[in-house]
Design an enzyme around this catalytic site. Sequence first.
Site, PDB file in Angstrom:
ATOM      1  N   ASP A  13       1.865  15.924 -61.923  1.00 17.34           N
ATOM      2  CA  ASP A  13       3.167  15.529 -62.412  1.00 17.34           C
ATOM      3  C   ASP A  13       3.033  14.271 -63.422  1.00 17.34           C
ATOM      4  O   ASP A  13       2.513  13.236 -62.765  1.00 17.34           O
ATOM      5  CB  ASP A  13       4.361  15.214 -61.404  1.00 17.34           C
ATOM      6  CG  ASP A  13       5.551  15.273 -61.701  1.00 17.34           C
ATOM      7  OD1 ASP A  13       6.285  16.046 -61.046  1.00 17.34           O
ATOM      8  OD2 ASP A  13       5.877  14.310 -62.615  1.00 17.34           O
ATOM      9  N   ASP A 128       6.346  18.643 -68.250  1.00 16.76           N
ATOM     10  CA  ASP A 128       5.571  17.629 -67.768  1.00 16.76           C
ATOM     11  C   ASP A 128       5.035  17.831 -66.436  1.00 16.76           C
ATOM     12  O   ASP A 128       4.524  16.735 -65.804  1.00 16.76           O
ATOM     13  CB  ASP A 128       6.564  16.287 -67.760  1.00 16.76           C
ATOM     14  CG  ASP A 128       7.685  16.302 -66.526  1.00 16.76           C
ATOM     15  OD1 ASP A 128       7.778  17.607 -66.470  1.00 16.76           O
ATOM     16  OD2 ASP A 128       8.060  15.268 -65.881  1.00 16.76           O
ATOM     17  N   GLU A 129       4.848  18.932 -66.079  1.00 10.30           N
ATOM     18  CA  GLU A 129       4.387  19.311 -64.619  1.00 10.30           C
ATOM     19  C   GLU A 129       3.320  20.702 -64.769  1.00 10.30           C
ATOM     20  O   GLU A 129       3.968  21.471 -65.694  1.00 10.30           O
ATOM     21  CB  GLU A 129       5.211  19.217 -63.513  1.00 10.30           C
ATOM     22  CG  GLU A 129       6.245  19.974 -63.615  1.00 10.30           C
ATOM     23  CD  GLU A 129       7.328  19.658 -62.232  1.00 10.30           C
ATOM     24  OE1 GLU A 129       7.000  20.295 -61.281  1.00 10.30           O
ATOM     25  OE2 GLU A 129       8.131  18.717 -62.377  1.00 10.30           O
TER      26      GLU A 129
END
Length: 419
Positions: A13, A128-129
């Site tokens: 993350d 974003d992860e």
Amino acid sequence: MPAPAQRLIAHLDMDAFYASVELLRYPDLRGHAVVIGGGRRHQPEELPDGTRRYARLRDYAGRGVITTSTYEARALGVHSGMGVMKAAVLAPDAVLLPVDFDAYRHCSRLFKAAVRALAPLVEDRGIDEIYIDLTDLPGAQADAGRAAAQQLKDAVFTATGLTCSIGVTPNKLLSKLCSELDKPNGITLLGLEDIPTRIWPLAASKVNGIGPKASEKLAALGIHTIGDVAAAEPQFLIGHFGKSFGAWLHEASHGRDERPVVTFSEPRSISRETTFERDLHAVRDKAALGAIFTELCVQLAGDLARKGYASKTIGIKLRFDDFKSVTRDLTLPAHTMDARSIRRAAGECLKRVDLTRRLRLLGVRAGALAKLADLVAPRVSHTGGDAGDDADVSGTHALHEPRASYNLLLFDTDATSSR
DNA sequence: TCTGGGGTCCTAGGACCC
DNA sequence: TCTGGGGTCCTAGGACCC
């Protein structure tokens, strides 16, 4: 019989992703409370002396929510999802930057490529992860994935200048929980034996899949932590939450999750929506609304074309001034990717909605997608007029159970269609 | 001064077919 | 006047996630 090797799954993350990307280009803001969000119109202003003037939260007026904020802003109580106007009360001096998705997408591609170069089994979970299956990565099992996680972090930093946090455990559910435990810039390893001490004390709402509604309902039953859920009888959970969700709650609270890391999946729907700067009325603002409606359909058609899909079910979404939403959809006889066909189908949907209240949002959605390549797969050649060939092709298809309709509606031929 | 935009999955009822 | 079940598609809403 030997037990199957335990999996080693990482969840990576990025730390305060959008805000961190902005700090790369505005390093003078490092250490300050910075908030990303709102509408447009608050670009930093480059001054003649080489410095910049930034918009402050107190200067903002209008709709819009916080997308991300730096850890300094979070310390002031400003969190993502919060209305900008509300955030301005908490942190009037915080710097406000507009969202720049192109920049974030660029950094997203860079960090994912860096990870894939080291470990190819990557599942995308948004900008974003990601999840990464480290099970068969050489050497990873030796130290429960610690060295691998450090290598991934180093590679991400080298590629982007950004930090991330990683959780490594036997499954996705636990890894997702763990990547949060040492944020920012941390690595958290966890084995099944650690669940009672490290997972059970956490709030039930930390589990991916237990949202605000379920948390509230659990709390009303006296269940607050993941350990509380684990201590509840499965039948009790099933009685209150239904067979599927209740059983899942029980499994999740015990840290059990067999879902694989999935490296590719076809999209189910593509949509465009917009919230108006002020609420619009179907009659009084007919022209403005119509223009926005058509524009959304044109954008959606562009998205479909760019991604190579056609849709058989067109839907609309409306949000009224009281924030209540409704959806309507319409399944077409054939797939389409044409803006005018979409516009016409969406218009039919709109007719089925009571438009007394003013609107704050309008959206258009394309579902029941099929890949364009699959739809037009068998050549459609009318040049020779060879009926035998055509008959053969369609016969093959009847036998082979086409995945989608052939009858692709490419062009709108209806000249009277509404605008 | 309320609350963005893009998604996924689940549930549930009715239609329709066998 | 009573009586099936299963399967699939369509539609609407809602919870949840990033």
